[in-house]
Design a protein around this motif. Structure first.
Motif, PDB file in Angstrom:
ATOM      1  N   ALA A  87       9.677  26.651  44.631  1.00 15.16           N
ATOM      2  CA  ALA A  87      11.205  26.510  45.062  1.00 15.16           C
ATOM      3  C   ALA A  87      12.227  27.341  44.207  1.00 15.16           C
ATOM      4  CB  ALA A  87      11.609  24.722  45.010  1.00 15.16           C
ATOM      5  N   ALA A  92       9.310  19.785  48.453  1.00 15.78           N
ATOM      6  CA  ALA A  92       8.140  19.543  47.616  1.00 15.78           C
ATOM      7  C   ALA A  92       7.702  18.399  47.533  1.00 15.78           C
ATOM      8  CB  ALA A  92       8.445  20.348  46.333  1.00 15.78           C
ATOM      9  N   ASN A 145       6.286  16.962  51.018  1.00 12.22           N
ATOM     10  CA  ASN A 145       4.840  17.468  51.403  1.00 12.22           C
ATOM     11  C   ASN A 145       3.888  16.921  50.440  1.00 12.22           C
ATOM     12  OD1 ASN A 145       5.380  19.180  53.558  1.00 12.22           O
ATOM     13  ND2 ASN A 145       6.661  20.573  52.391  1.00 12.22           N
ATOM     14  N   THR A 146       4.326  16.649  48.961  1.00 11.24           N
ATOM     15  CA  THR A 146       3.396  16.092  48.368  1.00 11.24           C
ATOM     16  C   THR A 146       2.727  14.549  48.639  1.00 11.24           C
ATOM     17  OG1 THR A 146       4.166  17.639  46.796  1.00 11.24           O
ATOM     18  CG2 THR A 146       2.701  15.546  45.900  1.00 11.24           C
ATOM     19  N   ARG A 189       4.826  23.540  44.022  1.00  6.33           N
ATOM     20  CA  ARG A 189       5.794  23.396  44.839  1.00  6.33           C
ATOM     21  C   ARG A 189       7.192  23.731  44.120  1.00  6.33           C
ATOM     22  NH1 ARG A 189       2.358  19.424  47.788  1.00  6.33           N
ATOM     23  NH2 ARG A 189       1.507  20.215  49.546  1.00  6.33           N
ATOM     24  N   ILE A 190       7.301  22.997  43.140  1.00  3.83           N
ATOM     25  CA  ILE A 190       8.497  23.010  42.502  1.00  3.83           C
ATOM     26  C   ILE A 190       8.667  24.279  41.899  1.00  3.83           C
ATOM     27  CG2 ILE A 190       9.869  21.986  40.448  1.00  3.83           C
ATOM     28  CD1 ILE A 190       8.486  19.476  41.041  1.00  3.83           C
ATOM     29  N   GLU A 250       0.619  14.757  51.815  1.00  2.92           N
ATOM     30  CA  GLU A 250      -0.739  15.261  51.344  1.00  2.92           C
ATOM     31  C   GLU A 250      -1.479  14.165  50.489  1.00  2.92           C
ATOM     32  OE1 GLU A 250      -1.342  19.568  49.987  1.00  2.92           O
ATOM     33  OE2 GLU A 250      -1.209  18.373  47.917  1.00  2.92           O
ATOM     34  N   GLU A 304      -0.274  12.612  41.469  1.00  7.18           N
ATOM     35  CA  GLU A 304       0.873  13.067  42.178  1.00  7.18           C
ATOM     36  C   GLU A 304       1.705  12.421  43.073  1.00  7.18           C
ATOM     37  OE1 GLU A 304       0.656  17.202  43.387  1.00  7.18           O
ATOM     38  OE2 GLU A 304      -1.535  17.502  43.033  1.00  7.18           O
ATOM     39  N   MET A 336      -4.595  15.853  37.529  1.00 16.04           N
ATOM     40  CA  MET A 336      -3.337  15.784  36.596  1.00 16.04           C
ATOM     41  C   MET A 336      -3.726  15.335  35.164  1.00 16.04           C
ATOM     42  SD  MET A 336       0.130  14.388  38.283  1.00 16.04           S
ATOM     43  CE  MET A 336       1.830  14.790  37.781  1.00 16.04           C
ATOM     44  N   PRO A 349      -1.241  20.609  39.251  1.00 14.21           N
ATOM     45  CA  PRO A 349      -0.963  19.938  40.548  1.00 14.21           C
ATOM     46  C   PRO A 349      -0.187  20.742  41.625  1.00 14.21           C
ATOM     47  CG  PRO A 349      -0.414  18.702  38.464  1.00 14.21           C
ATOM     48  CD  PRO A 349      -0.632  20.000  38.071  1.00 14.21           C
ATOM     49  N   HIS A 350      -0.553  20.365  42.748  1.00 13.90           N
ATOM     50  CA  HIS A 350       0.386  21.028  43.954  1.00 13.90           C
ATOM     51  C   HIS A 350       1.819  20.842  43.784  1.00 13.90           C
ATOM     52  CE1 HIS A 350      -3.230  21.313  46.764  1.00 13.90           C
ATOM     53  NE2 HIS A 350      -3.361  21.876  45.750  1.00 13.90           N
ATOM     54  N   LEU A 351       2.244  19.584  43.304  1.00 13.43           N
ATOM     55  CA  LEU A 351       3.675  19.000  43.318  1.00 13.43           C
ATOM     56  C   LEU A 351       4.270  20.121  42.576  1.00 13.43           C
ATOM     57  CD1 LEU A 351       6.123  17.757  43.779  1.00 13.43           C
ATOM     58  CD2 LEU A 351       5.209  15.951  42.157  1.00 13.43           C
ATOM     59  N   ILE A 389      13.580  21.045  46.619  1.00  7.24           N
ATOM     60  CA  ILE A 389      12.671  20.191  45.804  1.00  7.24           C
ATOM     61  C   ILE A 389      12.516  19.006  46.729  1.00  7.24           C
ATOM     62  CG2 ILE A 389      12.906  19.017  43.899  1.00  7.24           C
ATOM     63  CD1 ILE A 389      14.527  21.081  42.306  1.00  7.24           C
ATOM     64  N   TRP A 414       4.056  10.821  40.573  1.00  7.99           N
ATOM     65  CA  TRP A 414       5.011  11.343  40.096  1.00  7.99           C
ATOM     66  C   TRP A 414       6.054  11.744  40.904  1.00  7.99           C
ATOM     67  CZ3 TRP A 414       7.579  11.817  35.805  1.00  7.99           C
ATOM     68  CH2 TRP A 414       8.156  13.252  35.528  1.00  7.99           C
ATOM     69  N   ALA A 415       5.755  12.097  42.284  1.00  7.77           N
ATOM     70  CA  ALA A 415       6.489  12.326  43.397  1.00  7.77           C
ATOM     71  C   ALA A 415       7.480  11.413  43.462  1.00  7.77           C
ATOM     72  CB  ALA A 415       5.735  12.622  44.512  1.00  7.77           C
ATOM     73  N   PHE A 463       0.785  13.384  30.285  1.00  4.83           N
ATOM     74  CA  PHE A 463       2.065  14.033  29.542  1.00  4.83           C
ATOM     75  C   PHE A 463       2.978  12.946  29.452  1.00  4.83           C
ATOM     76  CE2 PHE A 463       5.070  13.584  32.885  1.00  4.83           C
ATOM     77  CZ  PHE A 463       4.041  13.454  34.355  1.00  4.83           C
TER      78      PHE A 463
END
Lengths: 382, 382
Positions: free
Chosen positions: A220, B220, B223-224, A216-217, B227, B244, A1, A211-213, B217, B247-248, A4
């Protein structure tokens, strides 16, 4: 990641009757005089103009009218407004319309504070140092401009469609009332769907670190756009579908989906901007043509992500099946997928290619998008 | 979709070495003297304290140290800090730690600007009018406090764990460097996972109007979390998973997931706050116990959404299977699912129930969470 900075101070006023808050918000920022930007005269027929001007009067806010802003907004109009408010200063810009009006408003806001020609800010000859405060009232959901720093404008003389971006261009307040979008014609609804999907997939497919997150967003948002577009095509009065479509549009380009991603770029926009600049095609229509062709060229560079897209969005298996499914869906909703549908033919390709190659320098991806690559994609889109 | 206002002006500085920016950010806000809040002395051993104080020195910013803030932060400590800075004023509060330190910092920031006792702001006797600017550096990801307006504090005398919320409590800048979270012990990692999941599902299951986009969302985020928690339990040094996860955690409670939803409440937090207030249990541990029991009681009120959760998160079919899958997952990662694991037994239930019923008044849901309902949930959690 990737590292940012996430910062987005725009206040979104979302929902029914929120247009009634515009006077109050302008007054809170101490605004006494505003440039009121809009597109067609439709807002005078449907009562929105009266609502707004009543609000302004009620809060003692003077305004200068500036209508006639067109889709694929043009530099000449932006320059005209800047000249106007340099002669008769205002304290803020109020945009009433879709992304074209708002992008013009942003360019006007930056240009009003710039001593030279506003186009210098687009071509990198000068930097944005400040801008007049911007307020937005949206009548179409597509560009995400209501919650970001970006504006895209076309220079008709040079046939360039370029962008500016700066923190000073975040709207202070954006009013998003989905009811004001109910009268958007079906063709512009489906072009908008293509535009939102384009904003979502550019980073999703091109990022070198995704990133997977974030994936996923994006999924969505895309799944919501697909679902709500279909509802709206059969029932344009469905408020909840209109509202989810609008909020998906905002989230698709407000920085959320690309936070923590790296190395992404906007090749579909880069190519489409040439179509808009040269042939004034609706932006979303150009995108729905370019996207499937670009995907067919690009998918082998990032096969896993294309398989992921296929599975998560269309419940199919291979990268190729996912691309076909998206193209079929564009056809189903009625947004074009072939240049020929816009009367653009083989003979036009050299001109488009040259324009794209110029954009590729500005987008910083000319090493990827060579003449051969661009031609391959355009040939496939014929 | 419900009308809403979305506004979140916190700037997030996310990633490696971002702690090096703290001096610069404080200086940009003109801060000359800061209260430096933290928890244990660990930050002095691992070098973070030195990094921060060097930054402050470099930018000519004086500081007052205020350490020793504990998990489930207590009012007495908040009062102590307020007394200190009323005698020796500072211009901002800097929180270095997890949600407990930051929530204390928020209460201190509001209390410093309030003439009476800070607890009045928690019990509704007085309103927050302003607060000192708050800056945060996170060493644990769980509460989402780094990008929201809320703070939760426990009054040890009255055994009440209550919250405040106000726009003035948005941190100006929050620094989230996942590397600073690498030393979080495994038990606190799994408690944090439960906390993030709790933030995600409260609205998801209780809202009377829950747009699909918001559900997507939330899924998302959950699941994050699932994982990345599993990755971190087997490899605590995995930066991308840590990032991740963090941030989640931020997105789960920054207003994004509940925008456009209606009628939601926080029953799991309401019940857990009583466990924390009475027995000082780790917040996340209390939540992972309450959640499955609450779900078993609640699912018949919103079966479709529970089926959706079962499918989208655990790829199972029925509401009941989804609940069992989540409980099994909590067991698998090692966060408790039974009160007995925290040595809380049948004889403690009347005391807990009374405390919860008091919270239910403050949360405005005492008509749903009657003595009988609360007792049913707690019995099931034994």
């Amino acid at each position: 990641m990737e590292n940012f900075t996430f910062y987005n101070p725009t206040k979104i006023e979302f929902g029914t009757n929120k247009e009634q808050l515009i006077g109050q918000h302008l007054a809170q920022f101490g605004v006494k005089k505003v440039l009121l930007c809009y597109g067609s005269e439709r807002i005078k027929q449907d009562g929105l103009f009266t609502t707004i001007t009543s609000q302004l009067n009620e809060h003692g806010i003077e305004f200068i009218e500036f209508g006639g802003i067109v889709s694929n907004p043009v530099l000449s109009k932006v320059r005209e407004a800047i000249k106007l408010i340099k002669a008769t200063p205002v304290e803020a810009i109020l945009s009433v319309g879709g992304g074209s009006v708002l992008d013009s408003a942003k360019a006007i806001a930056a240009g009003a504070k710039h001593e030279g020609d506003v186009w210098d800010l687009f071509i990198g000859k000068a930097q944005i140092k400040s801008a007049l405060p911007i307020f937005a009232m949206m009548t179409l959901a597509a560009t995400g401009s209501e919650m970001n720093t970006t504006a895209v404008v076309t220079n008709q003389e040079t046939k360039e469609k370029l962008f500016i971006a700066d923190e000073s261009l975040f709207p202070k307040v954006s009013i998003v009332n989905p009811e004001l979008m109910q009268s958007v014609p079906k063709d512009y609804l489906v072009y908008s769907a293509a535009d939102i999907i384009a904003h979502s997939i550019e980073g999703y497919f091109t990022a070198t670190d995704q990133p997977h997150l974030q994936s996923r967003i994006v999924e969505a948002i895309i799944n919501t756009v697909i679902e709500t577009t279909e509802v709206l095509l059969s029932d344009s009065t469905n408020y909840n579908a209109r509202a989810e479509f609008a909020w998906a549009s905002t989230l698709a380009l407000n920085g959320l989906t690309t936070a923590g991603t790296a190395g992404f770029n906007f090749p579909n926009h880069m190519i489409e901007h040439s179509l808009s600049a040269l042939f004034n095609v609706p932006h979303g229509a150009g995108l729905s043509i370019i996207i499937p062709a670009w995907m067919k060229w690009h998918h082998s560079h990032n096969t896993d992500q294309f398989k992921r897209f296929a599975k998560q969005v269309f419940a199919v298996k291979t990268a190729e099946e996912g691309i076909v499914a998206l193209e079929n869906w564009f056809n189903k909703i009625g947004t074009p997928t072939r240049l020929s549908q816009l009367n653009i033919t083989q003979k036009d390709l050299p001109l488009i290619t040259d324009n794209v190659l110029n954009n590729a320098k500005i987008f910083g991806i000319y090493h990827i998008y060579t003449k051969e690559v661009v031609n391959t994609i355009l040939q496939d889109a014929l």
